[in-house]
Design an enzyme around this catalytic site. Structure first.
Site, mmCIF file in Angstrom:
data_model
loop_
_atom_site.group_PDB
_atom_site.id
_atom_site.type_symbol
_atom_site.label_atom_id
_atom_site.label_comp_id
_atom_site.label_asym_id
_atom_site.label_seq_id
_atom_site.Cartn_x
_atom_site.Cartn_y
_atom_site.Cartn_z
ATOM 1 N N ASP A 126 19.707 25.404 -39.698
ATOM 2 C CA ASP A 126 19.919 26.249 -38.653
ATOM 3 C C ASP A 126 19.982 27.610 -39.103
ATOM 4 O O ASP A 126 20.766 28.014 -39.970
ATOM 5 C CB ASP A 126 21.099 26.032 -37.817
ATOM 6 N N TYR A 128 20.193 31.965 -38.632
ATOM 7 C CA TYR A 128 21.078 32.829 -37.794
ATOM 8 C C TYR A 128 20.322 34.309 -37.674
ATOM 9 O O TYR A 128 20.725 35.269 -38.142
ATOM 10 C CB TYR A 128 22.300 33.127 -38.927
ATOM 11 N N HIS A 133 22.634 38.674 -31.864
ATOM 12 C CA HIS A 133 23.772 37.521 -31.826
ATOM 13 C C HIS A 133 24.495 37.769 -33.048
ATOM 14 O O HIS A 133 25.794 37.473 -33.192
ATOM 15 C CB HIS A 133 22.902 36.297 -32.050
ATOM 16 N N ARG A 142 35.050 38.399 -36.542
ATOM 17 C CA ARG A 142 35.547 38.956 -37.733
ATOM 18 C C ARG A 142 35.941 40.565 -37.473
ATOM 19 O O ARG A 142 36.947 40.799 -36.726
ATOM 20 C CB ARG A 142 34.460 38.925 -38.912
ATOM 21 N N GLU A 199 24.164 27.192 -27.496
ATOM 22 C CA GLU A 199 23.597 28.216 -28.093
ATOM 23 C C GLU A 199 22.071 28.085 -27.746
ATOM 24 O O GLU A 199 21.578 26.863 -28.094
ATOM 25 C CB GLU A 199 23.642 28.196 -29.513
ATOM 26 N N ASP A 233 22.119 24.134 -29.349
ATOM 27 C CA ASP A 233 22.935 23.950 -30.629
ATOM 28 C C ASP A 233 24.640 23.964 -30.000
ATOM 29 O O ASP A 233 25.081 25.000 -30.056
ATOM 30 C CB ASP A 233 22.748 24.956 -31.582
ATOM 31 N N GLN A 240 35.205 25.784 -34.659
ATOM 32 C CA GLN A 240 34.518 26.607 -35.424
ATOM 33 C C GLN A 240 35.171 27.580 -36.212
ATOM 34 O O GLN A 240 35.081 27.496 -37.441
ATOM 35 C CB GLN A 240 33.258 26.942 -34.704
ATOM 36 N N TYR A 244 35.837 27.391 -40.312
ATOM 37 C CA TYR A 244 34.375 27.570 -40.968
ATOM 38 C C TYR A 244 34.633 28.189 -42.304
ATOM 39 O O TYR A 244 33.579 28.794 -42.865
ATOM 40 C CB TYR A 244 33.435 28.472 -39.988
ATOM 41 N N THR A 349 20.900 31.523 -32.608
ATOM 42 C CA THR A 349 21.102 31.977 -31.159
ATOM 43 C C THR A 349 20.275 33.011 -31.010
ATOM 44 O O THR A 349 20.469 33.911 -31.738
ATOM 45 C CB THR A 349 22.690 32.318 -30.706
#
Lengths: 417, 417
Positions: A126, A128, A133, A142, A199, A233, A240, A244, A349
């Site tokens: 996957d 990114y 996104h 974050r 997603e 997804d 998560q 993560y 996404t």
């Protein structure tokens, strides 16, 4: 081009498409298939009737199979010939047009057919690759001031996902349980996910096996991409965000992903190529490309509550991708990582700049701060039990429409804990 | 127990072991195999000779195969019976002991045999379950003051790795090229990895297929674990540290991993169970367990430069694991993620408290600050071209030895860029 099969002008499965999939016919017989309008065609039987006799390299009936892998592995020269042959056979006045016996055996109405996973997926990655996104998630998970991490514009960030839990459209997904730790909680606790999300992604399928140590340079990437599908997804945001760091998403993702059952070939999507966004800073040589590598594919997401109607909650477009498929594949293999036929590489996404084009509930509701209002008066911060999420994708230009149909699945309640 | 096959007292492949693998015999014939001392036994032919006739559920010759998956999938009641039967057949005075014809067909000296990948690996997950390793990496990659992230003691952190690039011992690995950005560089650049590393790990193999949505509760985890192997998770530290935020390791890992060819069953390892470390804070209920779930397995890493001898550079032990295999599997499936026969779940680097027991060059040399001195006078900060890394693993107690043999492979120079 006009087919002898009638279909609506807004069908995704026009004569210009000719996608590939795997179908159960009459609940008893499985074979590779294509579709035009609302007719699904059994390619294994069509092969038996001799309609592919002139295609070099297709002596064996690779359509007598539970997956498309064997067909896809034949490579573009052959798979393209097959697609063009099918297109020709479906035109008005073709040999097939008047062959009632073959049509009776090979042509099925949609309601006599159930679609299966189109490919066996040896590996799934996957990416990114949507800048909006990545920015949104960076702000939410974050630091809003430094949402995009330093590496993001230099390489298509990606991670390995779970191949075993990819299922076809129509397979419902159970809400996962697991550890969550909201910021307000002192300790993690065990719970069904309270922030279940979709997603909106697109995936592509690879048509070759490479050796470990071999790489696919940019100029060979297009030949290695068979086609695309819609990819949902499913993500549990609370699982998560606790798990993560530092090794990436794991149980927040691997409880299920749904894909649309028809693989649309890159050749069918060729008319919808579009300019790629300018990449600044300039990328390293192995990621440089020429020509239009993006595709103008309209994307929509619908949420249907248990006792309600479909609500359009997002309208995005695949052309928003910052990193394109060729760059993803060149990057993935630059270190010698080997690929296998049937591998799925998903986009990540796909969110546009307009907040209505965000491709996840996380972004659409800004992690629950701005709930979505549904037509039945309910609100949604995330996906609730028995909600059905449907994603659609199609391209349209100069009166030609090529689409993917849809990927749809319902969230079932979590198991008792 | 004494076998009619002679072997050295320090052989990993004693009568107490009876591991399973897949071998090429005489460069022409492939079958499932076991090993005692330096003799490799063709199990497919042994089956043909009728030696497994009394084992229920083994009517088909599942050893006539290129992988162990079909055999493993039979489940513990059958695979344990087979192992015990082989053990019995190898004892002095057994029916096989005096059956010269069968031995002539089925028994091969090591040098007539080449080992293959023992399983087809549908999915591969890598955990991060050694507290010393996680602490060391946290100090080197992130913040020495907060080396262990807040989730680490609450769940066995893990991520999905690349199944396609797992190869057997003896397959050499090409140094990967890719993007690196040392702290001193303003921009990333393209280069062969300058910080190539091994990771000393053990992996386990699962013997069942679960449905999506199903979980394996703690008390059923042991039944689902067929056996273990040594796992060398090659890592390019410079590629990894630039790419891994926020989604985890990718090209820094997926250019190759080597596994030892013999899968040692959990039953053979049973005598070497040992106490698990106290977990504080207390874990959530789904991760609680009873009894000894760790295993006392000695681990060694050797580095052999191109023109030199093997240098022992690390001596560790699998018993240092903070999170055990049962917890890893219960956690992995708690959300309904499905597992498949042949899946490999690796431990993560196994480092003890003693710096000489660190399981990677990153930790042993503290990212190059304290180079290792080799017996030929050379020094190593990381792994150089044409260095061979060999890992060994074995258990020993009360005069009984059960081991894994070794996983060995050489780093080949990077491709020209």
């Amino acid at each position: 081009m006009k087919s002898f099969v009638d279909y609506s002008h807004d069908s995704d499965f026009s004569i210009h498409n000719i996608p590939f999939g795997v179908a159960v016919f009459n609940k008893e017989y499985i074979a590779c298939a294509t579709r035009i309008g609302d007719i699904v065609i059994d390619l294994a039987s069509l092969h038996d009737f001799g309609y592919f006799e002139n295609i070099k390299g297709l002596d064996e009936n690779v359509f007598e199979a539970y997956t498309l892998n064997e067909f896809i592995e034949l490579g573009k020269p052959i798979t393209n010939d097959v697609r063009l042959k099918i297109q020709e056979l479906l035109l008005e006045g073709s040999a097939l047009a008047n062959d009632e016996k073959t049509k009776e055996v090979c042509f099925f109405d949609l309601d006599k057919v159930q679609m299966m996973m189109p490919v066996h997926v040896p590996n799934y990655t996957d990416f990114y690759s949507s800048i909006q996104h990545a920015t949104n998630v960076g702000m939410l998970f974050r630091d809003p001031a430094n949402a995009l991490l330093p590496n993001w514009k230099h390489l298509p960030v990606g991670y390995h996902g779970r191949a075993s839990s990819i299922v076809v459209s129509g397979v419902d997904i159970q809400r996962p349980v697991g550890q969550i730790k909201p910021p307000t909680a002192e300790k993690p606790f065990f719970s069904p996910s309270l922030q279940l999300d979709f997603e909106l992604e697109m995936g592509f399928v690879v048509n070759k096996n490479t050796e470990l140590g071999e790489h696919i340079p940019m100029e060979e990437t297009e030949d290695a991409i068979f086609g695309m599908m819609i990819f949902n997804d499913w993500s549990a945001r609370d699982i998560q965000s606790w798990e993560y760091v530092p090794l990436g998403p794991f149980l927040g993702k691997n409880f299920g992903s749904n894909i649309s059952p028809w693989i649309v070939t890159m050749e069918a999507l060729n008319p919808f190529r579009t300019e790629s966004p300018k990449q600044d800073p300039e990328v390293l040589d192995y990621l440089k490309f020429e020509g239009d590598k993006n595709y103008d594919i309209n994307l929509e997401v619908y949420l249907k509550p248990e006792n309600g109607k479909d609500n359009l909650i997002s309208a995005s477009n695949y052309k928003f991708m910052y990193w394109n498929m060729c760059q993803q594949l060149a990057h993935h293999t630059v270190n010698g990582c080997n690929v296998e036929v049937g591998d799925i590489y998903a986009s990540g996404t796909i969110s546009g700049e307009d907040p209505k084009s965000y491709g996840s509930m996380l972004e659409l509701t800004w992690r629950g701060q701005n709930p979505i209002k549904l037509s039945n008066g309910e609100e949604r911060k995330f996906v609730e039990d028995n909600d059905t999420i449907t994603m659609k994708a199609w391209s349209e230009k100069d009166g030609i429409r090529v689409g993917f149909g849809e990927v749809t699945s319902k969230i079932l309640p979590a198991r008792k804990i």
